[in-house]
Design a protein around this motif. Structure first.
Motif, PDB file in Angstrom:
ATOM      1  N   LYS A  12       0.819  -1.208  -0.211  1.00  0.00           N
ATOM      2  CA  LYS A  12      -0.061   0.014  -0.110  1.00  0.00           C
ATOM      3  C   LYS A  12       0.863   1.347  -0.081  1.00  0.00           C
ATOM      4  CE  LYS A  12      -3.615  -0.002  -0.318  1.00  0.00           C
ATOM      5  NZ  LYS A  12      -4.772   0.337  -1.414  1.00  0.00           N
ATOM      6  N   ILE A  16       0.463   3.800  -2.886  1.00  0.00           N
ATOM      7  CA  ILE A  16       0.440   5.459  -2.663  1.00  0.00           C
ATOM      8  C   ILE A  16       1.808   6.620  -3.047  1.00  0.00           C
ATOM      9  CG2 ILE A  16      -0.146   7.003  -0.850  1.00  0.00           C
ATOM     10  CD1 ILE A  16      -1.862   4.863   0.482  1.00  0.00           C
ATOM     11  N   VAL A  67       1.751   9.802   3.091  1.00  0.00           N
ATOM     12  CA  VAL A  67       1.652   8.735   2.679  1.00  0.00           C
ATOM     13  C   VAL A  67       1.389   7.430   3.893  1.00  0.00           C
ATOM     14  CG1 VAL A  67       3.061   6.798   1.560  1.00  0.00           C
ATOM     15  CG2 VAL A  67       3.263   8.901   0.831  1.00  0.00           C
ATOM     16  N   ALA A  70      -2.145   7.785   4.937  1.00  0.00           N
ATOM     17  CA  ALA A  70      -3.030   7.116   3.836  1.00  0.00           C
ATOM     18  C   ALA A  70      -2.953   5.577   3.798  1.00  0.00           C
ATOM     19  CB  ALA A  70      -2.842   7.673   2.518  1.00  0.00           C
ATOM     20  N   ALA A  71      -1.464   5.215   3.786  1.00  0.00           N
ATOM     21  CA  ALA A  71      -1.537   3.682   3.817  1.00  0.00           C
ATOM     22  C   ALA A  71      -1.947   2.888   5.110  1.00  0.00           C
ATOM     23  CB  ALA A  71      -0.074   3.305   3.719  1.00  0.00           C
ATOM     24  N   GLN A  74      -5.823   2.682   4.741  1.00  0.00           N
ATOM     25  CA  GLN A  74      -6.220   1.858   3.626  1.00  0.00           C
ATOM     26  C   GLN A  74      -5.880   0.207   3.895  1.00  0.00           C
ATOM     27  OE1 GLN A  74      -5.437   3.339  -0.103  1.00  0.00           O
ATOM     28  NE2 GLN A  74      -5.987   5.428   0.776  1.00  0.00           N
TER      29      GLN A  74
END
Length: 176
Positions: A12, A16, A67, A70-71, A74
């Motif tokens: 991930k 990203i 990053v 976001a990672a 998700q």
């Protein structure tokens, strides 16, 4: 060199990070490695290296934060929340700085033991404090603790007396 196989968080991060760099117009290779508690992404940044390191790594830190958030948001795992750190580097700059910091911490600890007094390193960010604590955890004769608040938080290197007790804080030292 080929990247080692990555887990779900590492994959991930790759997805990203490559998307962010492409959208920024930064064409560069990313070398990723993953351990049980972290992902290290070293940007082979070439002409962008100086921009990433400018203003005390401001851009590199911002990309890392974006990053990682976001990672983390998700990535799902059976156990629930995914807790892994992302460490973003540019051509090994941070890795070298980490080694230099660890060496400075060991030198400070040797001084604290030799002089039998508390030594204080200057204000450090959370990542740097962690490096100091982990480096000196293995060293006999000293213990570490953090003190202060926010951006003024620092690490104290405290010598152990012959009986194993911590030395009294005699005002310490603001060097380092």
């Amino acid at each position: 060199a080929a990247d080692a196989p990555l887990g779900p968080f590492g994959e991930k991060v790759r997805e990203i990070l490559e998307g962010v760099l492409t959208r920024m117009g930064f064409g560069m290779k990313v070398v990723l490695s993953e351990t049980a508690d972290e992902v290290v992404a070293d940007l082979q940044s070439g002409v962008y290296h100086d921009a990433l390191l400018a203003r005390e790594l401001e851009l590199l830190d911002a990309i890392e934060h974006l990053v990682e958030k976001a990672a983390t948001g998700q990535t799902t795992v059976p156990e629930g929340t995914y807790r892994k750190k992302l460490h973003l580097d540019s051509q090994g700059h941070r890795a070298k700085a980490d080694v230099d910091l660890a060496q400075a911490a060991k030198h400070m600890a040797e001084r604290a033991i030799a002089e039998q007094r508390v030594m204080k390193l200057g204000p450090l960010d959370p990542r740097a404090r962690r490096i100091v604590h982990l480096t000196l955890r293995e060293m006999t004769g000293v213990v570490t603790k953090s003190e202060g608040e926010g951006v003024f938080r620092r690490v104290c290197v405290i010598p152990k007396a012959a009986n194993g007790a911590e030395a009294a804080d005699d005002g310490g030292n603001d060097e380092g």
